[in-house]
Write a protein that holds these residues in place. Structure first.
Motif, PDB file in Angstrom:
ATOM      1  N   ARG A  51       0.489  -1.223  -0.413  1.00  0.00           N
ATOM      2  CA  ARG A  51      -0.168  -0.370   0.264  1.00  0.00           C
ATOM      3  C   ARG A  51       1.127   1.230   0.314  1.00  0.00           C
ATOM      4  O   ARG A  51       2.000   0.981   0.703  1.00  0.00           O
ATOM      5  CB  ARG A  51      -0.765   0.373   1.289  1.00  0.00           C
ATOM      6  CG  ARG A  51      -1.979  -1.014   1.160  1.00  0.00           C
ATOM      7  CD  ARG A  51      -2.602  -0.033   2.688  1.00  0.00           C
ATOM      8  NE  ARG A  51      -4.047  -1.028   2.045  1.00  0.00           N
ATOM      9  CZ  ARG A  51      -4.337  -1.875   3.781  1.00  0.00           C
ATOM     10  NH1 ARG A  51      -3.694  -1.519   4.539  1.00  0.00           N
ATOM     11  NH2 ARG A  51      -5.313  -2.781   4.192  1.00  0.00           N
ATOM     12  N   LEU A  52       0.133   2.256  -0.499  1.00  0.00           N
ATOM     13  CA  LEU A  52       1.136   3.864  -0.787  1.00  0.00           C
ATOM     14  C   LEU A  52       0.914   4.198   0.347  1.00  0.00           C
ATOM     15  O   LEU A  52      -0.850   4.505   1.047  1.00  0.00           O
ATOM     16  CB  LEU A  52       0.609   4.513  -2.024  1.00  0.00           C
ATOM     17  CG  LEU A  52       1.904   5.053  -2.090  1.00  0.00           C
ATOM     18  CD1 LEU A  52       3.535   4.584  -2.854  1.00  0.00           C
ATOM     19  CD2 LEU A  52       1.168   5.817  -4.225  1.00  0.00           C
ATOM     20  N   LYS A  53       1.441   4.965   1.444  1.00  0.00           N
ATOM     21  CA  LYS A  53       1.558   5.344   2.343  1.00  0.00           C
ATOM     22  C   LYS A  53       2.625   6.713   1.996  1.00  0.00           C
ATOM     23  O   LYS A  53       3.935   6.630   2.239  1.00  0.00           O
ATOM     24  CB  LYS A  53       1.528   5.070   4.060  1.00  0.00           C
ATOM     25  CG  LYS A  53       2.671   4.416   4.232  1.00  0.00           C
ATOM     26  CD  LYS A  53       3.082   3.996   5.598  1.00  0.00           C
ATOM     27  CE  LYS A  53       4.610   3.479   5.992  1.00  0.00           C
ATOM     28  NZ  LYS A  53       4.683   3.307   7.082  1.00  0.00           N
ATOM     29  N   THR A  54       2.139   7.831   3.058  1.00  0.00           N
ATOM     30  CA  THR A  54       2.811   9.532   2.857  1.00  0.00           C
ATOM     31  C   THR A  54       2.973   9.512   4.792  1.00  0.00           C
ATOM     32  O   THR A  54       2.342   8.839   5.556  1.00  0.00           O
ATOM     33  CB  THR A  54       2.070  10.458   2.554  1.00  0.00           C
ATOM     34  OG1 THR A  54       3.212  11.989   2.386  1.00  0.00           O
ATOM     35  CG2 THR A  54       0.625  10.638   2.717  1.00  0.00           C
ATOM     36  N   ASN A  55       4.241  10.043   5.366  1.00  0.00           N
ATOM     37  CA  ASN A  55       4.006  10.448   5.958  1.00  0.00           C
ATOM     38  C   ASN A  55       4.403  12.551   5.929  1.00  0.00           C
ATOM     39  O   ASN A  55       5.080  12.883   6.909  1.00  0.00           O
ATOM     40  CB  ASN A  55       5.549  10.334   6.718  1.00  0.00           C
ATOM     41  CG  ASN A  55       6.540  10.337   6.142  1.00  0.00           C
ATOM     42  OD1 ASN A  55       6.826  11.147   5.256  1.00  0.00           O
ATOM     43  ND2 ASN A  55       7.810  10.428   6.723  1.00  0.00           N
ATOM     44  N   GLN A  56       2.901  13.022   4.725  1.00  0.00           N
ATOM     45  CA  GLN A  56       3.849  14.203   3.990  1.00  0.00           C
ATOM     46  C   GLN A  56       4.884  14.443   3.907  1.00  0.00           C
ATOM     47  O   GLN A  56       4.546  15.822   3.178  1.00  0.00           O
ATOM     48  CB  GLN A  56       3.101  15.195   5.578  1.00  0.00           C
ATOM     49  CG  GLN A  56       1.548  15.318   5.352  1.00  0.00           C
ATOM     50  CD  GLN A  56       0.590  14.843   6.445  1.00  0.00           C
ATOM     51  OE1 GLN A  56       1.244  15.306   7.739  1.00  0.00           O
ATOM     52  NE2 GLN A  56      -0.587  14.152   6.137  1.00  0.00           N
ATOM     53  N   LEU A  57       5.698  13.982   4.145  1.00  0.00           N
ATOM     54  CA  LEU A  57       6.639  14.340   3.468  1.00  0.00           C
ATOM     55  C   LEU A  57       6.616  13.887   2.103  1.00  0.00           C
ATOM     56  O   LEU A  57       7.999  14.179   1.410  1.00  0.00           O
ATOM     57  CB  LEU A  57       8.451  14.034   4.397  1.00  0.00           C
ATOM     58  CG  LEU A  57       8.386  15.808   5.881  1.00  0.00           C
ATOM     59  CD1 LEU A  57       9.390  15.136   6.738  1.00  0.00           C
ATOM     60  CD2 LEU A  57       8.363  16.702   4.928  1.00  0.00           C
ATOM     61  N   ARG A  58       6.973  12.174   2.159  1.00  0.00           N
ATOM     62  CA  ARG A  58       7.800  12.029   1.461  1.00  0.00           C
ATOM     63  C   ARG A  58       6.374  10.373   1.162  1.00  0.00           C
ATOM     64  O   ARG A  58       6.562   9.671   2.902  1.00  0.00           O
ATOM     65  CB  ARG A  58       8.771  10.829   0.805  1.00  0.00           C
ATOM     66  CG  ARG A  58       8.949  10.632   2.150  1.00  0.00           C
ATOM     67  CD  ARG A  58      11.010   9.645   2.871  1.00  0.00           C
ATOM     68  NE  ARG A  58      11.191   9.530   3.900  1.00  0.00           N
ATOM     69  CZ  ARG A  58      11.433   7.466   3.803  1.00  0.00           C
ATOM     70  NH1 ARG A  58      10.716   7.308   3.053  1.00  0.00           N
ATOM     71  NH2 ARG A  58      11.473   7.949   4.664  1.00  0.00           N
ATOM     72  N   TRP A  59       6.097   9.377  -0.093  1.00  0.00           N
ATOM     73  CA  TRP A  59       5.315   8.271  -0.290  1.00  0.00           C
ATOM     74  C   TRP A  59       6.206   7.321   0.100  1.00  0.00           C
ATOM     75  O   TRP A  59       7.570   7.030  -0.329  1.00  0.00           O
ATOM     76  CB  TRP A  59       5.062   8.163  -1.512  1.00  0.00           C
ATOM     77  CG  TRP A  59       4.006   9.424  -1.722  1.00  0.00           C
ATOM     78  CD1 TRP A  59       4.476  10.613  -2.661  1.00  0.00           C
ATOM     79  CD2 TRP A  59       2.579   9.615  -1.601  1.00  0.00           C
ATOM     80  NE1 TRP A  59       3.251  10.910  -2.724  1.00  0.00           N
ATOM     81  CE2 TRP A  59       2.226  10.891  -2.099  1.00  0.00           C
ATOM     82  CE3 TRP A  59       1.873   8.916  -1.466  1.00  0.00           C
ATOM     83  CZ2 TRP A  59       0.842  10.916  -2.263  1.00  0.00           C
ATOM     84  CZ3 TRP A  59       0.764   8.825  -0.694  1.00  0.00           C
ATOM     85  CH2 TRP A  59       0.497  10.137  -1.465  1.00  0.00           C
ATOM     86  N   THR A  60       5.850   6.445   0.176  1.00  0.00           N
ATOM     87  CA  THR A  60       6.546   4.824   0.549  1.00  0.00           C
ATOM     88  C   THR A  60       5.859   3.643   0.779  1.00  0.00           C
ATOM     89  O   THR A  60       4.379   4.241   0.735  1.00  0.00           O
ATOM     90  CB  THR A  60       7.420   4.644   2.393  1.00  0.00           C
ATOM     91  OG1 THR A  60       6.386   4.652   3.227  1.00  0.00           O
ATOM     92  CG2 THR A  60       8.928   5.117   1.854  1.00  0.00           C
ATOM     93  N   PHE A  61       6.130   2.516   0.658  1.00  0.00           N
ATOM     94  CA  PHE A  61       5.015   1.990   0.249  1.00  0.00           C
ATOM     95  C   PHE A  61       5.425   0.810   1.520  1.00  0.00           C
ATOM     96  O   PHE A  61       5.988   0.404   1.997  1.00  0.00           O
ATOM     97  CB  PHE A  61       5.458   0.625  -0.821  1.00  0.00           C
ATOM     98  CG  PHE A  61       5.641   1.333  -2.293  1.00  0.00           C
ATOM     99  CD1 PHE A  61       4.344   1.267  -2.746  1.00  0.00           C
ATOM    100  CD2 PHE A  61       5.912   1.072  -3.253  1.00  0.00           C
ATOM    101  CE1 PHE A  61       3.575   1.788  -3.764  1.00  0.00           C
ATOM    102  CE2 PHE A  61       6.206   1.683  -4.214  1.00  0.00           C
ATOM    103  CZ  PHE A  61       4.678   2.134  -5.036  1.00  0.00           C
TER     104      PHE A  61
END
Ligand SMILES: Nc1ncnc2c1ncn2[C@@H]1O[C@H](COP(=O)(O)OP(=O)(O)OP(=O)(O)O)[C@@H](O)[C@H]1O
Ligand SMILES: CC(=O)C(=O)O
Ligand SMILES: [K+]
Ligand SMILES: [Mg+2]
Length: 527
Positions: free
Chosen positions: A442-452
């Protein structure tokens, strides 16, 4: 007569004894955790361990510093690439463990009926008359007559390097002990144990916190083995501590039950932990030996019915120096499987043993034989009964998938999952065939970058009996569409075929979501 024992009925048992052991594409459904250290840290040996079936590497911080373990871990990464075998990483804490460091590494001879002083003054050298320990509260914790055990770290019990002492006098901070058996302490590190005495040290020590926040964070550890977990709060505190470091909020906590206090709070600890390690090394001296087997059966049963993985330690100690286990040890491994363990943890055998690779392969073979005669049908019925009705949707889907797979003699169950939850629920019903857990990122974000997401989830299934993870292509993340599902399923089937677990015309059970509906489907392969 209906057997209540988790073993198949005759004539299947004798047939299984007489038929030759068959090699399979994977050594066993039961997983093997190997402690990496002195004799198991070169790329070559670690590669051998992976090929032989180790799927979790344990880094024990009671032994060796961060730099030592980092070097080993870098070699593990190379070995994973070379062998294409996945392996999870477990950091094992020191916790309130009493240790004696022998800086000179000279052997220390202790004579029966003479005296030795245990002192908290760690600047002192370890000698036959004085042993410095890492705890200054011992003199307050013990009284005259208490038994104290000292053994080489990860003592095997068969060596002549373990000693029993009896407290004869407490002098200020020192404890004077009478030596009950002659022994020669060898090696740089010894563990000290006072039966059923509370050691007033935190479960997560300052050193442990330091190691987690540096080594653990740097290496995004999959599992934290929380040594000497004694209460539920120990697990809660460890989880709070992990959550400070963004990356570690996914780390699973395995509570290591090593003493009677942990055992007394077993139920509450199990509720908080992601899994349990039955640390029979230490528990085996905290409990009278005659009680250990029943604790094992009870604890494994409790883990099984809630679907949390359970790991049993210290099974083939004599393989530390020998190519073959004793009869008692071989039988013990099989019984751990029949009692319900998910994984076997090897300690001294792989850390400092002479035959780390052979030990893993021997244990794997014993596990595989025990799995063949495991009474899945009886276990399944008991688990369904325990879960009761109404079942949750997922529990019902998972148990149905296992039932269907057994009825149609499927060679494998393929489960699509993102969180890993669905695959773990399937494993809870202990299918007789492997479960290919296809982890969809799943694609997730911490508001700074996208990670899987997905890598943690995949590796964390490497400690669950029967689960074999596979990471799906991150180009198909998020909401399932039928086209991507088909292509992912094809990749999973191809993977199964390539590894030999799926053959032409086999039946395969697939568990996935189609639109909003969770479905279990049976497919019959053409070729
Ligand atoms: N990407 C996916 N494509 C198709 N089916 C999926 C996918 N992810 C999960 N499933 C299926 O959805 C159901 C729920 O599984 P699971 O609980 O593992 O889902 P999840 O999405 O990973 O988790 P959670 O509900 O905790 O977010 C199961 O039947 C599972 O096989
Ligand atoms: C492995 C371990 O810590 C034990 O068995 O006690
Ligand atoms: K430890
Ligand atoms: Mg221990």
């Amino acid at each position: 007569m209906v057997s209540n024992y988790l073993l198949l009925e005759e004539p299947l048992r004798m047939a299984s004894v007489l038929e030759p052991s068959k090699p399979s594409f994977f050594p066993a459904m039961t997983k093997i955790v190997g402690t990496l250290g002195l004799n198991s840290r070169s790329v070559e040996v670690i590669s051998g361990c992976l090929e032989a079936g180790m799927s979790v590497a344990r880094f024990d911080f009671s032994w060796g510093d961060a730099e030592f373990h980092q070097e080993t871990l870098e070699n593990l990464k190379v070995a994973i690439k070379a062998t294409k075998k996945l392996c999870a990483v477990m950091l094992d804490t020191v916790g309130p463990e009493l240790l004696i460091v022998n800086k000179s590494e000279n052997t220390i001879s202790l004579e029966e009926d003479s005296f030795v002083i245990l002192t908290p003054d760690q600047d002192k050298e370890a000698t036959s008359s004085l042993l410095p320990i890492n705890f200054n509260g011992l003199s307050k914790a013990v009284t005259k007559g208490d038994d104290i055990f000292i053994g080489q770290y990860l003592f095997t019990g068969s060596e002549t390097t373990s000693v029993w002492l009896e407290v004869s006098e407490v002098k200020d901070n020192d404890v004077v002990c009478m030596i009950k058996n002659s022994a020669t302490l060898a090696g740089p590190l010894y563990t000290l144990h006072v039966s059923q005495i509370r050691i007033d040290l935190p479960t997560l020590t300052d050193k442990d916190k330091e190691v987690i926040s540096t080594w653990g964070r740097r290496n995004k550890i999959d599992f934290l083995s929380l040594s000497y977990a004694r209460r539920a709060e120990d697990v809660i505190h460890a989880r709070e501590f992990l959550s400070i470091f963004g990356d570690l909020n996914q780390t699973q906590i395995f509570a290591k039950i090593e003493n009677v206090e942990g055992l007394q709070h077993f139920d509450e600890i199990l509720q908080e932990a992601d899994g349990i390690i039955l640390a029979r090394g230490n528990l085996g001296i905290d409990l009278p030996p005659e009680k250990v087997f029943l604790y094992q059966k009870e604890a494994l049963h409790k883990c099984n019915i809630v679907g949390k993985p359970a790991v049993v330690t210290r099974v083939v100690d004599s393989m530390t120096d020998n190519l073959r286990p004793t009869r008692a040890e071989a039988t013990d491994v099989a019984n751990a499987v029949l009692d319900g363990s998910d994984a076997i943890l090897l300690g001294a055998e792989t850390l400092r043993g002479l035959y780390p690779v052979q030990t893993i392969s021997t244990v794997g073979k014993i596990c595989a034989e025990a799995e063949k005669v495991y009474n899945q049908d009886l276990y399944f019925k008991k688990t369904v009964k325990y879960v009761g009705e109404p079942m949750t949707h997922m529990e019902s889907i998972a148990s149905s998938a296992v039932r269907a797979a057994i009825k149609v003699k499927a060679s494998v169950i393929i489960c699509f999952t993102s969180s890993g939850r669905a695959a773990r629920l399937i494993a809870k019903y202990r299918p007789t065939m492997p479960v290919l857990s296809v982890v969809i990122p799943r694609l997730k974000t911490n508001q700074l970058r996208w990670t899987f997401t997905g890598a943690f989830e995949a590796r964390q299934s490497l400690i669950v009996r029967g689960l074999f993870p596979m990471l799906a292509d991150p180009r198909h993340p998020g909401g399932p569409t039928s086209a991507t599902d088909e292509s992912i399923l094809k990749v999973a089937l191809d993977h199964g075929k390539a590894s030999g677990v799926i053959k032409p015309h086999d039946r395969v059970v697939v568990c996935q979501k189609v639109g909003d509906a969770s479905v279990v489907k049976i497919i019959e392969l053409q070729d």
